[in-house]
Enzyme design. Structure first.
Site, short mmCIF file in Angstrom:
data_model
loop_
_atom_site.label_atom_id
_atom_site.label_comp_id
_atom_site.label_asym_id
_atom_site.label_seq_id
_atom_site.Cartn_x
_atom_site.Cartn_y
_atom_site.Cartn_z
N PHE A 1 -15.07 2.95 6.99
CA PHE A 1 -13.97 3.83 6.87
C PHE A 1 -13.93 3.58 4.99
O PHE A 1 -12.69 3.82 4.99
CB PHE A 1 -13.01 2.75 7.49
CG PHE A 1 -13.15 0.89 7.23
CD1 PHE A 1 -12.62 0.48 6.00
CD2 PHE A 1 -13.53 0.63 8.04
CE1 PHE A 1 -12.68 -0.80 6.09
CE2 PHE A 1 -13.68 -0.97 8.11
CZ PHE A 1 -13.03 -1.80 6.68
N ASN B 1 -1.88 -0.27 6.94
CA ASN B 1 -1.28 -1.58 7.58
C ASN B 1 -0.05 -2.48 6.98
O ASN B 1 0.03 -3.87 6.54
CB ASN B 1 -2.67 -2.57 8.22
CG ASN B 1 -3.53 -2.83 7.29
OD1 ASN B 1 -3.72 -2.06 6.13
ND2 ASN B 1 -4.39 -3.39 7.82
N HIS C 1 -1.75 -5.50 1.51
CA HIS C 1 -3.11 -6.40 1.21
C HIS C 1 -2.41 -7.76 0.43
O HIS C 1 -1.53 -8.11 0.02
CB HIS C 1 -3.70 -5.78 -0.14
CG HIS C 1 -4.85 -6.51 0.14
ND1 HIS C 1 -6.24 -6.70 0.16
CD2 HIS C 1 -5.06 -7.56 -1.67
CE1 HIS C 1 -7.12 -7.18 -0.58
NE2 HIS C 1 -6.07 -8.03 -1.60
N ARG D 1 2.82 -7.35 9.38
CA ARG D 1 2.26 -5.38 9.51
C ARG D 1 2.55 -5.57 11.30
O ARG D 1 2.62 -4.43 11.93
CB ARG D 1 0.34 -6.08 9.71
CG ARG D 1 -0.01 -5.87 8.63
CD ARG D 1 -1.07 -6.39 8.59
NE ARG D 1 -2.29 -6.03 7.53
CZ ARG D 1 -3.27 -6.47 6.26
NH1 ARG D 1 -3.85 -7.04 7.50
NH2 ARG D 1 -4.01 -5.94 5.29
N TYR E 1 -11.71 -3.13 -3.00
CA TYR E 1 -12.41 -2.53 -1.43
C TYR E 1 -14.27 -2.83 -2.16
O TYR E 1 -14.71 -2.63 -0.75
CB TYR E 1 -12.15 -1.81 -0.93
CG TYR E 1 -10.97 -2.09 -0.66
CD1 TYR E 1 -10.00 -3.11 0.73
CD2 TYR E 1 -9.56 -1.23 -0.55
CE1 TYR E 1 -8.91 -2.93 0.88
CE2 TYR E 1 -8.04 -1.64 -0.96
CZ TYR E 1 -7.60 -2.44 0.05
OH TYR E 1 -6.47 -2.57 1.06
N GLU F 1 -9.11 -11.01 -7.48
CA GLU F 1 -8.43 -9.82 -7.47
C GLU F 1 -7.50 -10.01 -8.30
O GLU F 1 -6.65 -8.15 -9.15
CB GLU F 1 -7.29 -9.70 -6.18
CG GLU F 1 -9.12 -9.37 -5.12
CD GLU F 1 -8.26 -9.49 -3.96
OE1 GLU F 1 -8.94 -8.93 -2.94
OE2 GLU F 1 -6.99 -9.70 -3.35
N ARG G 1 -1.26 -14.71 4.34
CA ARG G 1 -1.81 -14.07 4.98
C ARG G 1 -1.40 -14.35 6.72
O ARG G 1 -1.16 -13.29 7.07
CB ARG G 1 -3.78 -14.59 5.47
CG ARG G 1 -4.32 -14.18 4.39
CD ARG G 1 -4.80 -12.97 4.20
NE ARG G 1 -6.17 -12.47 4.60
CZ ARG G 1 -6.82 -11.86 4.94
NH1 ARG G 1 -6.56 -10.36 3.77
NH2 ARG G 1 -7.47 -11.24 6.23
N LYS H 1 0.68 -1.20 -0.64
CA LYS H 1 0.05 0.41 -0.03
C LYS H 1 0.66 1.62 -0.37
O LYS H 1 2.26 1.49 0.22
CB LYS H 1 -1.10 0.09 1.01
CG LYS H 1 -1.52 -0.97 1.26
CD LYS H 1 -2.94 -1.25 2.92
CE LYS H 1 -3.95 -2.47 2.91
NZ LYS H 1 -4.47 -2.07 3.57
N THR I 1 -5.12 -8.10 10.45
CA THR I 1 -5.54 -6.59 9.68
C THR I 1 -4.89 -5.09 10.43
O THR I 1 -4.37 -4.51 10.73
CB THR I 1 -7.28 -6.14 9.77
OG1 THR I 1 -7.23 -7.61 9.23
CG2 THR I 1 -6.95 -5.06 9.09
#
Ligand code: IDP
Ligand code: MG
Length: 148
Positions: free
Chosen positions: A57, A112, A115, A102, A49, A126, A85, A9, A91
């Protein structure tokens, strides 16, 4: 072979963590199948998203993801969706385990860093959204030293 969509990100890019993130995936033994450094349009962000559209948010998330360049990637390997993950961590970076991306670098859920697709089906959607068919088919020569 299984594939997942990973995005560093804007905060990860701005903070100079691109190399570290890529290194973690490489060292794990996963294989890069696609990568681009890019700005994210409003439309792409909202599609990516879309599942969070009704969340409070959503607006700030879209603003954040479109606020600076990202590194979009496809990684490949056995169990890569779930394993990514784990490498990424929870998260909320405050509760993400140390040793995860993270957990090691983040403090705030809205910053964070990275993704990763949450399931095999999501990964396929995706990857199609971000890369279409623009992926590289290759097999690293080290593969027999990673898989029996
Ligand atoms: P994930 O990225 O771990 O899959 P999701 O629940 O799918 O987490 O949420 C997507 C993204 O939305 C998160 O990575 C984070 O950037 C943002 N987000 C999630 N929950 C919150 C929140 O409570 N406040 C602000 N941003 C959030
Ligand atoms: Mg998610």
């Amino acid at each position: 072979m299984e594939r997942t969509f990973i995005m560093i990100k804007p905060d990860g890019v701005q903070r100079g963590l691109v190399g570290d993130v890529i290194k973690r995936f490489e060292q794990k033994g996963f294989t890069l199948a696609g990568m681009k450094f890019m700005s994210v349009s409003q439309e792409l962000a909202e599609q990516h998203y879309g599942v969070h559209k009704e969340r409070p948010f959503f607006g700030s998330l879209i603003e954040f993801i479109t606020s600076g360049p990202v590194v979009a990637m496809v990684w490949q390997g056995d169990g890569v969706v779930a394993s990514s993950r784990l490498l990424i961590g929870a998260t909320n970076p405050l509760t993400a385990d140390p040793g995860t991306i993270r957990g090691d670098y983040g403090v705030n859920v809205g910053r964070n860093l990275i993704h990763g697709s949450d399931a095999i089906e999501t990964a396929q959607t995706e990857i199609a959204l971000w890369f279409g068919d623009d992926l590289v088919e290759w097999m690293p020569t080290v593969t027999p030293w990673i898989y029996e």
